[in-house]
Write an enzyme that holds these catalytic residues in place. Structure first.
Site, PDB file in Angstrom:
ATOM      1  N   ASP A  50      41.790  35.684  38.694  1.00 51.46           N
ATOM      2  CA  ASP A  50      40.637  34.992  39.277  1.00 51.46           C
ATOM      3  C   ASP A  50      41.079  33.737  40.015  1.00 51.46           C
ATOM      4  O   ASP A  50      40.600  33.446  41.117  1.00 51.46           O
ATOM      5  CB  ASP A  50      39.620  34.647  38.177  1.00 51.46           C
ATOM      6  CG  ASP A  50      39.001  35.891  37.561  1.00 51.46           C
ATOM      7  OD1 ASP A  50      38.677  36.825  38.316  1.00 51.46           O
ATOM      8  OD2 ASP A  50      38.854  35.942  36.321  1.00 51.46           O
ATOM      9  N   GLY A  98      35.844  40.259  36.240  1.00 52.58           N
ATOM     10  CA  GLY A  98      35.946  41.699  36.025  1.00 52.58           C
ATOM     11  C   GLY A  98      34.698  42.254  35.372  1.00 52.58           C
ATOM     12  O   GLY A  98      33.898  41.522  34.786  1.00 52.58           O
ATOM     13  N   GLY A 108      32.867  44.853  32.450  1.00 54.84           N
ATOM     14  CA  GLY A 108      33.126  45.069  31.027  1.00 54.84           C
ATOM     15  C   GLY A 108      32.597  43.933  30.160  1.00 54.84           C
ATOM     16  O   GLY A 108      32.668  44.012  28.941  1.00 54.84           O
ATOM     17  N   HIS A 109      32.076  42.877  30.808  1.00 55.47           N
ATOM     18  CA  HIS A 109      31.562  41.730  30.068  1.00 55.47           C
ATOM     19  C   HIS A 109      30.038  41.670  30.118  1.00 55.47           C
ATOM     20  O   HIS A 109      29.442  40.638  29.802  1.00 55.47           O
ATOM     21  CB  HIS A 109      32.126  40.430  30.641  1.00 55.47           C
ATOM     22  CG  HIS A 109      33.609  40.354  30.630  1.00 55.47           C
ATOM     23  ND1 HIS A 109      34.329  40.384  29.467  1.00 55.47           N
ATOM     24  CD2 HIS A 109      34.518  40.271  31.640  1.00 55.47           C
ATOM     25  CE1 HIS A 109      35.631  40.303  29.754  1.00 55.47           C
ATOM     26  NE2 HIS A 109      35.767  40.245  31.062  1.00 55.47           N
ATOM     27  N   HIS A 165      39.562  39.915  26.604  1.00 55.62           N
ATOM     28  CA  HIS A 165      40.160  41.174  27.046  1.00 55.62           C
ATOM     29  C   HIS A 165      41.143  41.656  25.996  1.00 55.62           C
ATOM     30  O   HIS A 165      42.010  42.463  26.272  1.00 55.62           O
ATOM     31  CB  HIS A 165      40.886  40.994  28.374  1.00 55.62           C
ATOM     32  CG  HIS A 165      40.100  40.248  29.387  1.00 55.62           C
ATOM     33  ND1 HIS A 165      40.164  38.880  29.516  1.00 55.62           N
ATOM     34  CD2 HIS A 165      39.191  40.677  30.299  1.00 55.62           C
ATOM     35  CE1 HIS A 165      39.340  38.504  30.486  1.00 55.62           C
ATOM     36  NE2 HIS A 165      38.738  39.566  30.962  1.00 55.62           N
TER      37      HIS A 165
END
Ligand code: ADP
Ligand code: ADP
Ligand code: MG
Ligand code: MG
Ligand code: MG
Ligand code: MG
Lengths: 308, 215, 308, 215
Positions: free
Chosen positions: A85, A29, A31-32, A194
């Site tokens: 994932d 995803g 945001g990392h 998260h």
């Protein structure tokens, strides 16, 4: 070093890929940042599948990454242990097999706080993934076979342990409100990338004590003991000031010195983040000669550059 | 058979997800993140575009493949690979059979459920779509073995699917997003189990709505 | 690459210094990590004077850095335009002259918001210093004379413009309370690295609008116009999520493309911070062939590594 | 002359900064960051250690050099280089002269003020220590030119220093930290101008306290 987005925007491919060797891919995803995209580069990742914020990329984008990274020698898909994932990679592999590709996987599970040692397979993958990619990609770069790349990447993550702490939460933009809460003056030990719940919520302590409690979770787990050489990676989660990351690094390195553990390679910075979370992950990889050589091998990317 | 040669069954699935959009999200909202209806209807609606973009309308296996590929391409998270894999496996089985009948549907359902279990690793009782799928498949295959007609097999399957869906109400989620809630996940239906019931029911309805034939 | 702290803790010296060439030094207060220390390295800074948080290093530590970096070819002291640094460097040079060293300086003044164009000498130095160091050190590395190093570093900063925005304030640990205030939902355009007042406080706008208003301050000042090639550096100030830095970078690069300005070298990250301030600085350097070659030359440090 | 051969003048300066610590910080607190007394006393106290660490007590130029070096080594910000440079220049002038008398002190003062202006670029009226230093030096040199005795030159100097210090009250700061306050900086004394008055007064007192001689 340049990266282009081929086909559709959910995928990035390195321009430095050389045909005939194993391709190394991952995905996750958004945001990392700089993960995952920022680790595409020379002698690092060849292609990456990009998901929405905190959400797995689709099976098709994993598949596209595999196709982009394949030149006949097979593809190593090195990713983190998250339900979405896992599922999307499985379907991507099914699609890849239909297309005649050979894909093998290693699933990072370096987060000691996410499950007890007796349930290693349930542990999440966090910043240790960077070291797994580095080792796997170094092996691919020197022409190792797919089986060798997989074996080394697996060894890399097996020798790696991480733990995170969070001081503030973060907000998925599309949701618009914090996805968890940490009371002011408290910190959550063992929090996930998260905001997955950690082990305990407790009052914030000094950098010295923070270093100790994080190492007390990491060191016995592998274990890492006197005489071991390690890579030590400190990653800010997004809103942690650089000065504080270096202060924590200093405390970690002092404690390791006391324990007789030698830091061979230090890495500090916002290397694997969690939107605007304030907090940090600490990762140690126990090194042997091969892992050391592969970590030290040159590579070039936005997130990590090693000069040979 | 007309149904095998047209995308009608898939078209009806797509229409159904549009109609159930709000309801499915509402259920997901109770113990999930409230987006199941959105995920489903978005993915399925994209499939309609893909199907209609073709020069000629595809047959059922091809339409299922289009649906599967759309889900695998358009939906991350869990629904893409779970339902994408489900419809892909059904498509393959039906294409191999070359026809839609009691046997080939039984094959397709079996292969579809296999994919969901392989991809998601869920067991009956985990409060997922598996709680709908497994009893539905078992009942279908029993009816088939007992020599019942295709429409009767489908009828029994839908009944078992509904039972399975309703069974999730009293279950504690052990997998997926709602598992984090522990005991607090008890007392409401599972969103995926519900959408899965609607899917099996829609397919059965599409087939049973045919003029009486030897199905 | 390794760094050691010689003599006393307020100074860091590169181990890669090769005798016979010009030494390149800088110095500044702490709280800007990885600046200044993190830019000590191969073909980058040779020694750095380290001050307390947001406070100039002492004259003696500037002097020590000069001594450490001198091998007879002279020392280029490339630092930022702050009252304390100016005074301490002046006294350090007096001490260095007594010891027979030749030291010349370049004073960075890239912050367009800190004074009007008619008063260039009053402008503060911010993240553009990194590019000045890179160019000066590249010149030193290829054996340029002190005069040449100074001339190039001066050209580098003359061709560089920056502007900052702040969304939240920061706290000097020894003081214990925020050293300025930005109301919630507001941003301060033109804020300095230590919270020096900017041009205006206004409601926060989208990344797209932020990019535009920052470039509207930077581009006309030099000016940078259609056909120019630039280095584009985006630095988070400490608490700005990486994802948002990349989003801003995307908007900046889109606008520059529209304007016909080509980004030759992008740099994004927490490269010159301001404790835990949320905000960002944007820096553009207008390139010519020489500046381009010097920016592209290999170097290795914690803060910046360029592979040749 | 005994005063030239001992660190007494510097010792008295150090004692003075300790005594004025709270007062100087209080003044700095009004329009600065309230640390001027801390900066001064910390830096000067370190100088005492350096002086007493010597095998034999240093003479005045050497003690001034020790003080200067301590300030240049121990205090960042502005006080280190401004006062460090001031005492370093005085030390150099007195060492060159080899004696402490009316002429050499005039030289030392002149060189000291030059350094402060060179380093800090402040002008009279900017509300800094220059507002004390410049009139003090001018008055000293005038008295010297008029043929007054050393002690009288010093007395006039101290008077002008006090006037200069007091003049900062009505000034608006144009340099340094308090310049940010604009008009709000008017109405209070400048911390640096005050410490500078104390320094010149302490030096003059040390010299005038001597048994009556031909100074
Ligand atoms: N491993 C799994 N196997 C089978 N079904 C699963 C699995 N994980 C989740 N599910 C199903 O997915 C549903 C949630 O779907 P949806 O809301 O679209 O995705 P998300 O949970 O990513 O928001 C759950 O109600 C559950 O039935
Ligand atoms: N450029 C300058 N020239 C002369 N004096 C200065 C200059 N800048 C500051 N000062 C003096 O420094 C004093 C403040 O000293 P101090 O409080 O110790 O340092 P800081 O301002 O760094 O906290 C001011 O009162 C002023 O007299
Ligand atoms: Mg959901
Ligand atoms: Mg969801
Ligand atoms: Mg002060
Ligand atoms: Mg101060």
């Amino acid at each position: 070093m340049s990266i282009t987005s081929r086909a559709h925007p959910n995928q990035a491919v390195s321009q430095t890929f050389t045909a005939g060797r194993v391709g190394v891919v991952t995905g996750g995803g958004s945001g990392h940042e700089p993960a995952f995209l920022g680790y595409v580069g020379r002698h690092l990742l060849d292609a990456v599948a990009v998901g929405e914020v905190f959400s797995s990329p689709t099976a098709k984008s994993f598949y596209d990454a595999m196709v982009a990274a394949d030149s006949g020698a097979g593809v190593a898909c090195l990713y983190g242990n998250y339900a979405g994932d896992n599922m999307n990679v499985k379907m991507a592999i099914k699609m890849a097999e239909r297309a005649g590709l050979t894909v093998r996987t290693v699933v990072a599970n370096d987060d000691v706080a996410s499950a007890p040692k007796t349930e290693l397979a349930k542990r999440r993958g966090v910043a240790g993934e960077i070291l797994m990619w580095k080792v796997g990609a170094a092996a691919a770069a020197r022409g190792a076979s797919l089986d060798e790349v997989i074996e080394l990447a697996q060894r890399a993550i097996d020798q790696t342990r991480s733990v995170g702490i969070g001081l503030t939460s973060c907000t998925i933009p599309a949701v618009g409100k914090a996805n968890f809460l940490i009371p002011d003056g408290q910190m959550e030990v063992g929090i996930g990338h998260h905001g997955e719940p950690g082990i305990e919520v407790r009052p914030v302590v000094s950098a010295h004590e923070t270093a100790n409690l994080m190492l007390d979770l990491i060191l016995p787990d592998l274990p890492i003991v006197r005489g071991d050489e390690v890579a030590l990676l400190v990653s800010g989660l997004g809103a942690t000031p650089m000065m504080e990351q270096y202060i924590l690094y200093g405390e970690l390195s002092r404690r390791l010195q006391q324990e007789g553990v030698v830091v061979h390679r230090p890495l500090v910075g916002n290397l694997f983040t969690s939107l605007e979370m304030m907090g940090v992950t600490v990762t140690l990889m126990k090194l042997d000669a091969q892992l050391k050589a592969d970590l030290d091998a040159p590579c070039e990317s936005v997130g990590l550059t090693v000069v040979g | 058979m007309a149904l095998y040669d047209s995308p009608e069954i898939v078209e009806n699935l797509i229409t159904m997800t549009g109609e159930q959009r709000a309801y499915l999200s509402e259920i997901d909202g109770a113990i999930g993140d409230g987006d199941h209806g959105i995920n489903m209807s978005k993915g399925f609606a994209q499939a309609r575009e893909r199907i209609h973009a073709r020069a000629t309308l595809p047959n059922l296996p091809q339409a299922l493949d289009d649906l599967a590929m759309t889900l695998l391409e358009g939906i991350g998270g869990s629904m893409g690979p779970l339902y994408g894999g489900f419809f892909l496996a059904m498509s393959e089985a039906l294409a191999e059979a070359g026809t839609l009948d009691r046997e080939s549907f039984g094959q397709a359902l079996t292969r579809g459920v296999e994919s969901v279990q392989e991809v998601g690793n869920a067991q009956v009782g985990d409060k997922t779509l598996i709680d709908t799928l497994v009893p539905a498949r078992d009942t279908y295959l029993e009816a088939q073995a007992a020599g019942l007609r295709f429409t009767e097999c489908l009828e029994n399957m839908v009944g078992a699917a509904e039972q399975g869906q309703l069974s999730t109400k009293d279950l504690q989620a052990r997998i997926g997003r709602s598992a984090r809630l522990g005991e607090r996940s008890i007392g409401v239906l599972d969103a995926g189990a519900t959408s899965c019931y609607f899917i099996l029911k829609s397919m059965a309805d599409s087939i049973r709505r045919l003029p009486v034939r030897s199905v």
